[in-house]
Design a protein around this motif. Sequence first.
Motif, PDB file in Angstrom:
ATOM      1  N   LEU A   1       0.633  -1.117  -0.023  1.00 52.62           N
ATOM      2  CA  LEU A   1      -0.125  -0.190   0.097  1.00 52.62           C
ATOM      3  C   LEU A   1       0.880   1.361   0.121  1.00 52.62           C
ATOM      4  CD1 LEU A   1      -3.005   1.222  -0.087  1.00 52.62           C
ATOM      5  CD2 LEU A   1      -2.601   1.115   2.624  1.00 52.62           C
ATOM      6  N   LEU A   2       1.918   1.337   0.745  1.00 53.52           N
ATOM      7  CA  LEU A   2       2.919   2.348   0.737  1.00 53.52           C
ATOM      8  C   LEU A   2       3.536   2.767  -0.439  1.00 53.52           C
ATOM      9  CD1 LEU A   2       4.731   1.854   4.154  1.00 53.52           C
ATOM     10  CD2 LEU A   2       2.880   3.492   3.783  1.00 53.52           C
ATOM     11  N   LYS A   3       3.744   1.541  -1.294  1.00 59.81           N
ATOM     12  CA  LYS A   3       4.273   1.518  -2.401  1.00 59.81           C
ATOM     13  C   LYS A   3       3.425   2.286  -3.439  1.00 59.81           C
ATOM     14  CE  LYS A   3       7.755  -2.215  -2.609  1.00 59.81           C
ATOM     15  NZ  LYS A   3       8.166  -3.180  -3.327  1.00 59.81           N
ATOM     16  N   LYS A   4       2.069   1.698  -3.475  1.00 58.11           N
ATOM     17  CA  LYS A   4       1.029   2.842  -4.351  1.00 58.11           C
ATOM     18  C   LYS A   4       1.042   4.266  -3.931  1.00 58.11           C
ATOM     19  CE  LYS A   4      -1.840  -1.618  -5.137  1.00 58.11           C
ATOM     20  NZ  LYS A   4      -2.916  -2.168  -4.840  1.00 58.11           N
ATOM     21  N   GLU A   5       0.986   4.624  -2.700  1.00 61.37           N
ATOM     22  CA  GLU A   5       1.160   5.609  -2.241  1.00 61.37           C
ATOM     23  C   GLU A   5       2.095   6.522  -2.670  1.00 61.37           C
ATOM     24  OE1 GLU A   5       0.491   5.960   1.805  1.00 61.37           O
ATOM     25  OE2 GLU A   5      -1.521   5.030   1.994  1.00 61.37           O
ATOM     26  N   LEU A   6       3.399   5.872  -2.836  1.00 59.43           N
ATOM     27  CA  LEU A   6       4.341   6.715  -3.419  1.00 59.43           C
ATOM     28  C   LEU A   6       4.349   6.811  -4.760  1.00 59.43           C
ATOM     29  CD1 LEU A   6       7.335   4.774  -1.234  1.00 59.43           C
ATOM     30  CD2 LEU A   6       6.241   7.318  -0.879  1.00 59.43           C
ATOM     31  N   SER A   7       3.961   5.951  -5.302  1.00 58.73           N
ATOM     32  CA  SER A   7       3.636   6.050  -6.653  1.00 58.73           C
ATOM     33  C   SER A   7       2.814   7.015  -7.597  1.00 58.73           C
ATOM     34  CB  SER A   7       3.279   4.780  -7.796  1.00 58.73           C
ATOM     35  OG  SER A   7       2.056   4.123  -6.884  1.00 58.73           O
ATOM     36  N   LYS A   8       1.747   7.106  -6.461  1.00 57.88           N
ATOM     37  CA  LYS A   8       0.470   8.156  -7.004  1.00 57.88           C
ATOM     38  C   LYS A   8       1.251   9.673  -6.442  1.00 57.88           C
ATOM     39  CE  LYS A   8      -3.515   5.427  -6.032  1.00 57.88           C
ATOM     40  NZ  LYS A   8      -4.778   5.402  -5.082  1.00 57.88           N
ATOM     41  N   ARG A   9       1.998   9.755  -5.422  1.00 58.65           N
ATOM     42  CA  ARG A   9       2.496  10.945  -5.032  1.00 58.65           C
ATOM     43  C   ARG A   9       3.557  11.164  -6.322  1.00 58.65           C
ATOM     44  NH1 ARG A   9       7.147  12.190  -2.285  1.00 58.65           N
ATOM     45  NH2 ARG A   9       7.258  14.190  -1.308  1.00 58.65           N
ATOM     46  N   ASP A  10       4.574  10.488  -6.928  1.00 59.98           N
ATOM     47  CA  ASP A  10       5.283  10.688  -7.897  1.00 59.98           C
ATOM     48  C   ASP A  10       4.486  11.241  -9.116  1.00 59.98           C
ATOM     49  OD1 ASP A  10       7.339   9.974  -6.210  1.00 59.98           O
ATOM     50  OD2 ASP A  10       7.563   7.956  -7.029  1.00 59.98           O
ATOM     51  N   GLU A  11       3.441  10.330  -9.610  1.00 60.90           N
ATOM     52  CA  GLU A  11       2.631  10.916 -10.564  1.00 60.90           C
ATOM     53  C   GLU A  11       2.048  12.325 -10.502  1.00 60.90           C
ATOM     54  OE1 GLU A  11      -0.488   7.951 -11.308  1.00 60.90           O
ATOM     55  OE2 GLU A  11       0.990   6.411 -11.811  1.00 60.90           O
ATOM     56  N   LYS A  12       1.600  12.490  -9.080  1.00 66.48           N
ATOM     57  CA  LYS A  12       1.251  14.104  -8.813  1.00 66.48           C
ATOM     58  C   LYS A  12       2.157  14.937  -9.023  1.00 66.48           C
ATOM     59  CE  LYS A  12      -1.547  16.618  -5.597  1.00 66.48           C
ATOM     60  NZ  LYS A  12      -2.204  16.453  -4.125  1.00 66.48           N
ATOM     61  N   LEU A  13       3.392  14.659  -8.430  1.00 67.31           N
ATOM     62  CA  LEU A  13       4.430  15.711  -8.598  1.00 67.31           C
ATOM     63  C   LEU A  13       5.018  15.778 -10.108  1.00 67.31           C
ATOM     64  CD1 LEU A  13       6.859  14.612  -5.772  1.00 67.31           C
ATOM     65  CD2 LEU A  13       5.406  16.610  -5.650  1.00 67.31           C
ATOM     66  N   LYS A  14       4.894  14.741 -11.000  1.00 66.42           N
ATOM     67  CA  LYS A  14       5.459  14.974 -12.387  1.00 66.42           C
ATOM     68  C   LYS A  14       4.164  15.791 -12.964  1.00 66.42           C
ATOM     69  CE  LYS A  14       6.250  12.029 -16.316  1.00 66.42           C
ATOM     70  NZ  LYS A  14       6.425  10.501 -17.057  1.00 66.42           N
ATOM     71  N   MET A  15       3.116  15.688 -12.647  1.00 66.19           N
ATOM     72  CA  MET A  15       1.768  16.370 -13.201  1.00 66.19           C
ATOM     73  C   MET A  15       2.084  18.000 -12.858  1.00 66.19           C
ATOM     74  SD  MET A  15      -1.657  14.007 -12.668  1.00 66.19           S
ATOM     75  CE  MET A  15      -2.571  15.330 -13.321  1.00 66.19           C
ATOM     76  N   LEU A  16       2.634  18.324 -11.749  1.00 72.12           N
ATOM     77  CA  LEU A  16       2.381  19.449 -11.108  1.00 72.12           C
ATOM     78  C   LEU A  16       3.927  20.022 -12.042  1.00 72.12           C
ATOM     79  CD1 LEU A  16       1.971  19.180  -7.407  1.00 72.12           C
ATOM     80  CD2 LEU A  16       0.566  20.369  -9.101  1.00 72.12           C
ATOM     81  N   GLN A  17       4.797  19.426 -11.934  1.00 69.44           N
ATOM     82  CA  GLN A  17       6.220  19.812 -12.889  1.00 69.44           C
ATOM     83  C   GLN A  17       5.770  20.048 -14.218  1.00 69.44           C
ATOM     84  OE1 GLN A  17       8.890  20.468 -11.373  1.00 69.44           O
ATOM     85  NE2 GLN A  17       9.957  21.103 -13.285  1.00 69.44           N
ATOM     86  N   GLU A  18       4.876  19.451 -14.975  1.00 67.31           N
ATOM     87  CA  GLU A  18       4.494  19.610 -16.164  1.00 67.31           C
ATOM     88  C   GLU A  18       3.716  20.991 -16.393  1.00 67.31           C
ATOM     89  OE1 GLU A  18       2.648  16.161 -17.648  1.00 67.31           O
ATOM     90  OE2 GLU A  18       4.554  15.136 -17.763  1.00 67.31           O
ATOM     91  N   LYS A  19       2.703  20.963 -15.412  1.00 63.42           N
ATOM     92  CA  LYS A  19       1.962  22.298 -15.327  1.00 63.42           C
ATOM     93  C   LYS A  19       2.758  23.269 -15.074  1.00 63.42           C
ATOM     94  CE  LYS A  19      -2.051  24.146 -13.134  1.00 63.42           C
ATOM     95  NZ  LYS A  19      -3.031  23.992 -11.981  1.00 63.42           N
ATOM     96  N   ARG A  20       3.840  23.267 -14.357  1.00 66.79           N
ATOM     97  CA  ARG A  20       4.623  24.510 -13.987  1.00 66.79           C
ATOM     98  C   ARG A  20       5.569  24.918 -15.409  1.00 66.79           C
ATOM     99  NH1 ARG A  20       6.349  21.656  -9.424  1.00 66.79           N
ATOM    100  NH2 ARG A  20       5.102  22.511  -7.453  1.00 66.79           N
ATOM    101  N   GLU A  21       5.904  23.937 -16.244  1.00 63.68           N
ATOM    102  CA  GLU A  21       6.372  23.923 -17.344  1.00 63.68           C
ATOM    103  C   GLU A  21       5.682  24.695 -18.391  1.00 63.68           C
ATOM    104  OE1 GLU A  21       9.900  23.782 -18.023  1.00 63.68           O
ATOM    105  OE2 GLU A  21      10.221  22.868 -16.191  1.00 63.68           O
ATOM    106  N   ARG A  22       4.493  24.271 -18.316  1.00 62.26           N
ATOM    107  CA  ARG A  22       3.423  25.068 -19.339  1.00 62.26           C
ATOM    108  C   ARG A  22       3.302  26.524 -19.088  1.00 62.26           C
ATOM    109  NH1 ARG A  22       0.588  20.127 -18.921  1.00 62.26           N
ATOM    110  NH2 ARG A  22      -0.759  20.965 -17.479  1.00 62.26           N
ATOM    111  N   VAL A  23       3.121  26.637 -17.640  1.00 58.99           N
ATOM    112  CA  VAL A  23       2.893  28.184 -17.036  1.00 58.99           C
ATOM    113  C   VAL A  23       4.313  28.873 -17.759  1.00 58.99           C
ATOM    114  CG1 VAL A  23       2.470  29.457 -15.305  1.00 58.99           C
ATOM    115  CG2 VAL A  23       1.135  27.234 -15.396  1.00 58.99           C
ATOM    116  N   LYS A  24       5.267  28.298 -17.436  1.00 60.69           N
ATOM    117  CA  LYS A  24       6.670  29.018 -17.529  1.00 60.69           C
ATOM    118  C   LYS A  24       6.674  29.294 -19.044  1.00 60.69           C
ATOM    119  CE  LYS A  24      11.631  28.792 -16.668  1.00 60.69           C
ATOM    120  NZ  LYS A  24      12.752  27.849 -16.136  1.00 60.69           N
ATOM    121  N   GLU A  25       6.324  28.490 -19.984  1.00 55.23           N
ATOM    122  CA  GLU A  25       6.437  28.695 -21.370  1.00 55.23           C
ATOM    123  C   GLU A  25       5.440  29.718 -21.758  1.00 55.23           C
ATOM    124  OE1 GLU A  25       5.752  24.980 -23.306  1.00 55.23           O
ATOM    125  OE2 GLU A  25       7.966  24.059 -22.679  1.00 55.23           O
ATOM    126  N   ALA A  26       4.235  29.826 -20.920  1.00 55.97           N
ATOM    127  CA  ALA A  26       3.355  30.787 -21.588  1.00 55.97           C
ATOM    128  C   ALA A  26       3.928  32.239 -21.137  1.00 55.97           C
ATOM    129  CB  ALA A  26       1.927  30.198 -20.786  1.00 55.97           C
TER     130      ALA A  26
END
Length: 452
Positions: free
Chosen positions: A342-367
């Motif tokens: 269960l902890l591994k699943k939570e960590l993977s979800k957390r990594d996916e969420k961080l990756k999405m936030l990073q992509e969103k920041r990159e899009r905002v930075k490019e805009a």
Amino acid sequence: MEGVTAKRKRISKKNKKAWRKFSDTKDVEDFLDEKRQEERIGTFEHVPDEKLFEIDVTKQDVKEKILTRRREKFLRPYRSLEVLQPSTAVPDPITKRNKGKSAEERKSAFVKKMEERKRLAGRWANKHATILQNRSLSDEMRKKRIKRKDFDTDLWAETPASGPKEGVDANWLRKSAYVHVLANTGNRMTLRPKTMSLKTSVLDPVEAPHPGLSYNPSYQDHRELLTKVVDDEMKIIKEEKHLKRVITDMIPRVTQEEVEENWMKEMSQGLPEVKEPKVEEDSGVEEDKLDTGVVGNPIVTRDKKKTLQKRRKLREARAELIQRREAKLEKKKHSDIERVKLLKKELSKRDEKLKMLQEKRERVKEAKVSQPKMLSSHKFEPPEVDFNMRDEIAGNLRNVKPEGSLLKDRFKRLQERNVIETRVKQKMKRKYKRKVIEKASHKMGWEPKGYH
């Protein structure tokens, strides 16, 4: 009685205080005063006669004397360095002082000898390398040597270029040399400001207008531009309605009497209320109703001493509480081991969420790259689109109706490209001070009471 001298009074000079008090130092002070006087005005004992007396000489000797004075004046130290010179002629009482040795003086003879050997070896290696390099350079220069020939070309007949010629290294040749030559040959170099080469934005200096702004646009382009203008206008209307709903409509309108009444209530908050005393109709005497309740502190009794049985029970309860905490902690450790998946699943979800936030920041930075920056306290407002309705389209340049201002468009474009800061037109309103003049016929000659 004559011939009888007073008996010398013996005083103990055991301590420093008594010694200073009863010691006669007048002769020493007089001697020091004379020395200080000599330092101020000087003495003539050690001055030679040549400096005290002047002999009449010829013009040649006067010239030599003037030259000597000038030479002495030239060799005289600077006035700014006079502070470093001693201000008194009294010699230093401590002639011998301890002088620390420098790092070079503390080195032994063996270390100095080894350093000298290394220095000589390095010098010989550098000299040998320089000789080999010079030999190789001389061979190349010998190959590239220009053979003697007749120089029949006119160097000044060619028009000089505005920049350095090909094959000329501009690192050692200054730019002022090019400017001087070109200015004197009739081809002056135009120097651009350094700020013109700075890239302040990724936008182009001039933006291509929308195809629907043409004097003879197509139906699709015109409809597209019309949709864009309507969307912008709807956004403005929506924002105005929102401000009206949350600001204008939320503030109730009150009369002046209600404002004064509310102000009186707010200012009287916290003040004691003054009640008018009740007066009987028959007697007319005020009655004060007194509270007959008795108010006092509660009775305080001394705590009873804990018995041995009570102390033993408290001790056992404390030990039992500690034991339960330890058992709970051990149980939690075992449950955490079982929750690894269960902890591994939570960590993977957390990594996916961080990756999405990073992509969103990159899009905002490019805009934000293409958006104007905040160079001042005013936000950049894009200009309104110059739009012509269907019946206003001329169809040819002769009958076209001019819309907008080219100067304003270029000014807004400079602000959008961060070349200049965002500015707002300031309204200048002069306030003239009123001048009051009292006529001579209206002067009263006295100032009334309370007049300022």
